[in-house]
Design a protein around this motif. Structure first.
Motif, mmCIF file in Angstrom:
data_model
loop_
_atom_site.group_PDB
_atom_site.id
_atom_site.type_symbol
_atom_site.label_atom_id
_atom_site.label_comp_id
_atom_site.label_asym_id
_atom_site.label_seq_id
_atom_site.Cartn_x
_atom_site.Cartn_y
_atom_site.Cartn_z
ATOM 1 N N MET A 224 129.090 28.628 41.165
ATOM 2 C CA MET A 224 129.891 27.419 41.348
ATOM 3 C C MET A 224 129.243 26.234 40.641
ATOM 4 N N MET A 225 127.926 26.085 40.797
ATOM 5 C CA MET A 225 127.224 25.001 40.116
ATOM 6 C C MET A 225 127.309 25.162 38.604
ATOM 7 N N SER A 226 127.193 26.398 38.133
ATOM 8 C CA SER A 226 127.260 26.659 36.692
ATOM 9 C C SER A 226 128.647 26.359 36.149
ATOM 10 N N LEU A 227 129.663 26.696 36.920
ATOM 11 C CA LEU A 227 131.036 26.403 36.528
ATOM 12 C C LEU A 227 131.247 24.898 36.375
ATOM 13 N N ARG A 228 130.681 24.116 37.274
ATOM 14 C CA ARG A 228 130.832 22.665 37.189
ATOM 15 C C ARG A 228 130.033 22.097 36.014
ATOM 16 N N ALA A 229 128.901 22.736 35.692
ATOM 17 C CA ALA A 229 128.076 22.243 34.594
ATOM 18 C C ALA A 229 128.646 22.617 33.228
ATOM 19 N N ARG A 230 129.236 23.834 33.133
ATOM 20 C CA ARG A 230 129.737 24.335 31.848
ATOM 21 C C ARG A 230 131.143 24.923 32.027
ATOM 22 N N PRO A 231 132.129 24.136 32.374
ATOM 23 C CA PRO A 231 133.464 24.695 32.653
ATOM 24 C C PRO A 231 134.062 25.436 31.465
ATOM 25 N N GLU A 232 133.683 25.060 30.247
ATOM 26 C CA GLU A 232 134.239 25.720 29.060
ATOM 27 C C GLU A 232 133.737 27.146 28.886
ATOM 28 N N LEU A 233 132.689 27.512 29.619
ATOM 29 C CA LEU A 233 132.117 28.858 29.503
ATOM 30 C C LEU A 233 132.856 29.868 30.367
ATOM 31 N N PHE A 234 133.653 29.383 31.332
ATOM 32 C CA PHE A 234 134.193 30.253 32.366
ATOM 33 C C PHE A 234 135.720 30.278 32.407
ATOM 34 N N GLU A 235 136.209 31.387 32.939
ATOM 35 C CA GLU A 235 137.597 31.523 33.370
ATOM 36 C C GLU A 235 137.550 32.020 34.810
ATOM 37 N N VAL A 236 138.322 31.388 35.689
ATOM 38 C CA VAL A 236 138.329 31.770 37.100
ATOM 39 C C VAL A 236 139.681 32.374 37.448
ATOM 40 N N ARG A 237 139.657 33.544 38.044
ATOM 41 C CA ARG A 237 140.888 34.228 38.448
ATOM 42 C C ARG A 237 140.888 34.428 39.961
ATOM 43 N N ARG A 238 142.032 34.219 40.574
ATOM 44 C CA ARG A 238 142.167 34.455 42.012
ATOM 45 C C ARG A 238 142.267 35.942 42.283
ATOM 46 N N SER A 239 141.608 36.368 43.340
ATOM 47 C CA SER A 239 141.672 37.768 43.732
ATOM 48 C C SER A 239 141.240 37.875 45.190
ATOM 49 N N GLU A 240 140.872 39.094 45.610
ATOM 50 C CA GLU A 240 140.375 39.333 46.955
ATOM 51 C C GLU A 240 139.086 40.120 46.842
ATOM 52 N N TRP A 241 138.325 40.177 47.943
ATOM 53 C CA TRP A 241 137.033 40.821 47.919
ATOM 54 C C TRP A 241 137.137 42.262 47.402
ATOM 55 N N PHE A 242 136.412 42.594 46.356
ATOM 56 C CA PHE A 242 136.365 43.899 45.687
ATOM 57 C C PHE A 242 137.615 44.225 44.871
ATOM 58 N N ARG A 243 138.702 43.468 45.011
ATOM 59 C CA ARG A 243 139.941 43.795 44.312
ATOM 60 C C ARG A 243 139.876 43.620 42.788
ATOM 61 N N PRO A 244 139.027 42.769 42.222
ATOM 62 C CA PRO A 244 139.067 42.521 40.785
ATOM 63 C C PRO A 244 138.999 43.774 39.918
ATOM 64 N N LEU A 245 138.270 44.801 40.337
ATOM 65 C CA LEU A 245 138.179 46.002 39.508
ATOM 66 C C LEU A 245 139.556 46.604 39.264
ATOM 67 N N LYS A 246 140.381 46.661 40.276
ATOM 68 C CA LYS A 246 141.737 47.175 40.113
ATOM 69 C C LYS A 246 142.568 46.245 39.237
ATOM 70 N N ASP A 247 142.398 44.945 39.422
ATOM 71 C CA ASP A 247 143.177 43.969 38.674
ATOM 72 C C ASP A 247 142.923 44.067 37.169
ATOM 73 N N VAL A 248 141.652 44.251 36.783
ATOM 74 C CA VAL A 248 141.311 44.181 35.364
ATOM 75 C C VAL A 248 141.276 45.532 34.675
ATOM 76 N N SER A 249 141.082 46.615 35.435
ATOM 77 C CA SER A 249 140.937 47.924 34.794
ATOM 78 C C SER A 249 142.258 48.649 34.623
ATOM 79 N N GLY A 250 143.252 48.262 35.421
ATOM 80 C CA GLY A 250 144.527 48.966 35.370
ATOM 81 C C GLY A 250 144.472 50.347 35.972
ATOM 82 N N ALA A 251 143.378 50.662 36.641
ATOM 83 C CA ALA A 251 143.217 51.999 37.212
ATOM 84 C C ALA A 251 144.109 52.172 38.433
ATOM 85 N N ALA A 252 144.481 53.425 38.691
ATOM 86 C CA ALA A 252 145.328 53.739 39.835
ATOM 87 C C ALA A 252 144.475 53.873 41.089
ATOM 88 N N LEU A 253 143.813 52.796 41.441
ATOM 89 C CA LEU A 253 142.969 52.793 42.624
ATOM 90 C C LEU A 253 143.795 52.425 43.855
#
Length: 306
Positions: A233-262
């Motif tokens: 969070m501190m790094s995001l505020r210091a260098r916002p151009e370095l990051f992209e933030v996506r909404r998700s749920e705990w552990f869910r990002p792997l399914k969101d980004v991989s397209g796997a049939a999890l």
């Protein structure tokens, strides 16, 4: 299309003895075994005693050739000055009294130091030339043995992405962006960013480590420590151009980004043990007594009493 290189790490810091959410090394290895069949290049940083066990688990799934294990005998020697200062802060009663839960895991120096090193491990793997264009950090104990993804056999897939698909470091948030002051987030332990999975373009890995390290040093200068979620969070505020933030749920990002049939179940966050709740009550009483004492002192001064 190319495979994403996954980076992770495991060091035994005696978490089975932690007051909050204790876990033994065996539990961590059970959790790792659950997802270790993923068919991606995997880089693991660990101590000498665990090297062969990690390779055996990956070889069990025919993935030994896609696995590199780097031994670090003393991870606390990577950034010794930072760890020494974190240890000092963790023992400081001012810091412990400041937090609503003074015995929270993120207040343990060994734990939060290793969480800080997540981006160091990825940057080091990139410098060794063992990553593809895209690297991803995944916690060694990811998914907690089936909390979000209940079927271990479904991890038998390869996560691929387009070349240059990721231009920024991708962080995942489980809530709306938190714009409160950092000290208030530390006090309440109210992070919104998740640290279990981060996507890092290999060419930007050193940038991420640099800003994470500086964020921890900044936090230490004001007598506070916290884990990687707050540091991101501190790094995001210091260098916002370095990051992209996506909404998700705990552990869910792997399914969101991989397209796997999890198969995804509703993630269950571990309940807060009773002991920290009692600690919170004691903290509230201490603060109330302190306020009452200050109020009495103020009244006495106004009335001219000694």
């Amino acid at each position: 299309m190319h495979q994403v290189t996954i980076v992770t790490a495991f060091f035994d810091i005696g978490r089975e003895n932690f007051r909050t959410l204790p876990r033994s090394s065996e539990v961590y290895f059970e959790h790792f075994h659950f997802w270790a069949r993923i068919q991606n290049p995997l880089v693991v940083y660990t101590s000498r005693q665990f090297r062969e066990r990690i390779l055996e688990i990956r070889s069990e799934f025919g993935l030994g050739d896609l696995t590199k294990v780097f031994v670090i005998d003393d991870p606390f020697a990577i950034q010794p000055e930072i760890f020494a200062r974190m240890s000092e802060v963790s023992r400081d009663h001012w810091f412990r009294d400041f937090r609503l839960l003074p015995h929270a895991t993120s207040g343990i120096a060994e734990y939060s130091y290793l969480m800080l090193l997540k981006s160091w491990f990825v940057s080091n793997a990139v410098s060794r030339g063992v990553t593809t264009e895209t690297a991803a950090w995944i916690d060694f104990g990811f998914n907690h043995g089936g909390v979000a993804y209940p079927h271990t056999e479904e991890f038998d897939f390869a996560w691929r992405c387009e070349k240059d698909e990721y231009d920024k470091v991708v962080l995942f948030s489980m809530d709306e962006y938190d714009d409160r002051p950092i000290f208030e987030i530390v006090r309440r332990l109210s992070d919104c960013l998740m640290g279990a999975q981060i996507i890092i373009p290999s060419r930007r890995a050193s940038e991420l480590w640099d800003v994470n390290r500086e964020s921890m040093q900044t936090l230490l200068r004001v007598g506070l420590i916290d884990d990687d979620q707050l540091i991101q969070m501190m790094s995001l505020r210091a260098r916002p151009e370095l990051f992209e933030v996506r909404r998700s749920e705990w552990f869910r990002p792997l399914k969101d980004v991989s397209g796997a049939a999890l198969t995804l179940t509703a993630p269950q966050e571990p309940a807060i043990p009773l002991r920290p709740v009692r600690t919170l009550v004691r903290w509230s009483r201490r603060q109330r007594r302190a306020l009452q004492s200050s109020a009495r002192l103020y009244v006495n001064l106004v009335k001219g009493r000694p």
